[in-house]
Motif scaffolding. Sequence first.
Motif, PDB file in Angstrom:
ATOM      1  N   LEU A 242       0.825  -1.206   0.000  1.00  8.24           N
ATOM      2  CA  LEU A 242       0.000   0.000   0.000  1.00  8.24           C
ATOM      3  C   LEU A 242       0.862   1.261   0.000  1.00  8.24           C
ATOM      4  N   THR A 243       1.917   1.258   0.804  1.00  6.39           N
ATOM      5  CA  THR A 243       2.807   2.425   0.873  1.00  6.39           C
ATOM      6  C   THR A 243       3.494   2.676  -0.468  1.00  6.39           C
ATOM      7  N   ALA A 244       4.012   1.610  -1.076  1.00  7.42           N
ATOM      8  CA  ALA A 244       4.692   1.741  -2.364  1.00  7.42           C
ATOM      9  C   ALA A 244       3.723   2.225  -3.443  1.00  7.42           C
ATOM     10  N   SER A 245       2.500   1.698  -3.423  1.00  8.32           N
ATOM     11  CA  SER A 245       1.501   2.088  -4.423  1.00  8.32           C
ATOM     12  C   SER A 245       1.087   3.544  -4.243  1.00  8.32           C
ATOM     13  N   LEU A 246       0.878   3.950  -3.004  1.00  3.33           N
ATOM     14  CA  LEU A 246       0.502   5.343  -2.734  1.00  3.33           C
ATOM     15  C   LEU A 246       1.621   6.304  -3.112  1.00  3.33           C
ATOM     16  N   PHE A 247       2.853   5.908  -2.838  1.00  2.00           N
ATOM     17  CA  PHE A 247       3.991   6.758  -3.201  1.00  2.00           C
ATOM     18  C   PHE A 247       4.051   6.955  -4.713  1.00  2.00           C
ATOM     19  N   HIS A 248       3.841   5.866  -5.435  1.00  2.00           N
ATOM     20  CA  HIS A 248       3.866   5.951  -6.899  1.00  2.00           C
ATOM     21  C   HIS A 248       2.700   6.790  -7.418  1.00  2.00           C
TER      22      HIS A 248
END
Length: 221
Positions: A22-28
């Motif tokens: 979730l963190t990686a997706s939100l950052f992207h």
Amino acid sequence: IAKLSDFVCIIKMIAYFMVTVLTASLFHWLIIYPLIYFVMTRRNAYRYYTGLTQAMMTSFATASSAAALPATMKCNIENNGVRETTASFVLPLGATINMDGTAIYYPIAIIFLAKISGQSLTFGDELVIAVVSSFISIGAAPVPSAGLVYLLAITNSVGLEVTSSISLILAIDWIMDRIQVVVNICGDSLAASIIDLQLLEEEKKAKFGDESHYPDEIQME
């Protein structure tokens, strides 16, 4: 007690895995996409996202960028002003080959499987996983949970033994897949906007020559 302790440990590891994805997706989605969009167009991607609300909700509900394609096209054309000729070419193409969310998900999932099964990965293995994930995501079918098949292919590329721990991925893939699709359709939409604006600029230059010769109403756009 030992079994209960193991169960709690597994739940924690799954929670860490989900938070990482979730963190990686939100950052992207909230940092990388808007930054690229701003550099290319000098426009606000977050404002553009507000016009994609229906498309994002549809993609989350269906977990398929192909199923959400009509809503994505409608939002881009009617809400965000992308010309139909551009949208009808870029968006279907993006729904087929632009799988950024999937490319983010694969490496995290494989590293998670390796850790939970007690297998080690070298830096070279992780590099191979990242590269193979990027290429395989291009060919991933835009249907729910299609990526699980490719996940096994990537594990084989680094000699990672697939154990029963993959059932943990199966248990949560339905929600992770929906997050990936939302990221994907937003990337498709921003790409359509960038291309449409660039084409419009080229058409203006071809018609009016140097920017200083544009009519006032066109320069104000």
